[in-house]
Design an enzyme around this catalytic site. Structure first.
Site, PDB file in Angstrom:
ATOM      1  CG  ASP A 106      -0.631  -4.227   1.322  1.00 37.33           C
ATOM      2  OD1 ASP A 106      -1.135  -4.953   2.196  1.00 37.33           O
ATOM      3  OD2 ASP A 106       0.121  -3.276   1.569  1.00 37.33           O
ATOM      4  CD  GLU A 128       5.561  -0.445   8.284  1.00 33.49           C
ATOM      5  OE1 GLU A 128       4.709  -1.206   7.802  1.00 33.49           O
ATOM      6  OE2 GLU A 128       5.859   0.652   7.779  1.00 33.49           O
ATOM      7  CG  ASP A 184      -0.336  -0.056   2.521  1.00 38.45           C
ATOM      8  OD1 ASP A 184       0.901   0.000   2.599  1.00 38.45           O
ATOM      9  OD2 ASP A 184      -1.074  -0.156   3.525  1.00 38.45           O
ATOM     10  CB  SER A 185       4.511   1.991   0.291  1.00 43.20           C
ATOM     11  OG  SER A 185       4.983   0.895  -0.446  1.00 43.20           O
TER      12      SER A 185
END
Ligand code: KIV
Length: 282
Positions: free
Chosen positions: A96, A194, A57-58
């Site tokens: 994702d 993360e 999703d980055s």
């Protein structure tokens, strides 16, 4: 090559699977994961032996220019997933499920999974990474979709957890460990950690049978992941503390673009050689 296909699995002529990653953990072999969003970059990463590529999703930031990962949708990620799977043949590709695809509801996760699964022959994507915690993870695993879990500072939970900082120790650390256990119990084949304290990541890695994949989580995870554009030095400074720039593509690209502007302005482009070539009869 350490962290790549060669030394790890002896996999030839087929795509890597989640089982190969479990086997690597048993053998104590660390491996690398990168994000990729386009065919050319994914092709390079696959060619050099990156075992796992994440269409993450980055993409919200690096592809679509949003100022957070929250707005990106499954529909936006699907074409990127197709590009990455189409350009690769050896790596495991993980797609994702962005924040808006679940938001904690297993039912919504399943609905979105259907959309992703129906696109599967075209995307060729083998695994999903998703928010929504163990209930959403369990729903996907039950439906036959391999799931990569994600705990700690999930970008999608940035508003809840209070920013891109390492999570506090103590109570928060215990909660992280429990979250990771719950995800594994729900069937996750791997868990991304993360921006979590290194000591929590070490504990989780020792406890879980599934591989842990760290980003800003210290050196003791089974694997490490980076955003491809961070690695390449394409994202602007300042980068998060844990990011190591392996190249300076931002400078290289700026230099090339500046030179092109200058050449066009001074009528040095098209250059004489290319004009001659272009005007040659075929
Ligand atoms: O979606 C993503 O790109 C990520 C990376 C930060 C690993 O989660």
């Amino acid at each position: 090559m350490s962290g790549g296909f060669g030394s790890l699995y002896g996999v030839r002529g087929r795509r890597l699977t989640s089982r190969d990653l479990a086997a690597a953990k048993k053998r104590g072999v660390p491996w690398a994961m990168l994000t990729a969003y386009d065919a050319l970059t994914a092709g390079v990463f696959d060619e050099v032996g990156v075992p796992v590529l994440l269409v993450g999703d980055s993409a919200a930031n690096v592809v679509f220019g949003y100022d957070s990962t929250l707005p990106v949708t499954v529909e936006e990620l699907l074409p990127l997933l197709r590009a990455v799977t189409g350009a690769t043949s050896r790596c495991l590709v993980v797609g994702d499920m962005p924040f808006r695809s679940c938001q904690g509801s297993p039912q919504k996760a399943l609905g979105q999974r259907r959309a992703l699964h129906e696109g599967r022959p075209r995307t060729g994507c083998e695994a999903r990474r998703g928010p929504g915690g163990p209930p959403a993870g369990r729903a996907l695993v039950t439906a036959g979709i391999p799931v990569m879990g994600h705990v700690g500072l999930t970008p999608q939970s940035v508003n809840v957890l209070g920013g891109y900082t390492v999570q506090r120790r103590g109570e928060t650390g215990e909660r992280l460990i429990q979250d990771a256990r719950d995800l594994e119990a729900a069937g996750a084949f791997a868990v991304v950690l993360e921006v979590v304290p290194a000591e929590s990541a070490k504990r989780i890695t020792a406890e879980l049978a599934s591989p842990t994949i760290g980003i800003g989580a210290g050196p003791d995870c089974d694997a490490q992941v980076m955003v491809g554009q961070d690695l390449a030095g394409l994202t602007p400074d300042p980068a998060p503390k844990f990011v190591k720039r392996y190249s300076n593509m931002r400078q290289v690209l700026s230099g090339a673009a500046r030179q092109f502007i200058a050449d066009v302005s001074s009528r040095n482009y098209p250059w004489r050689g290319s004009c001659i070539l272009l005007s040659m009869p075929s």
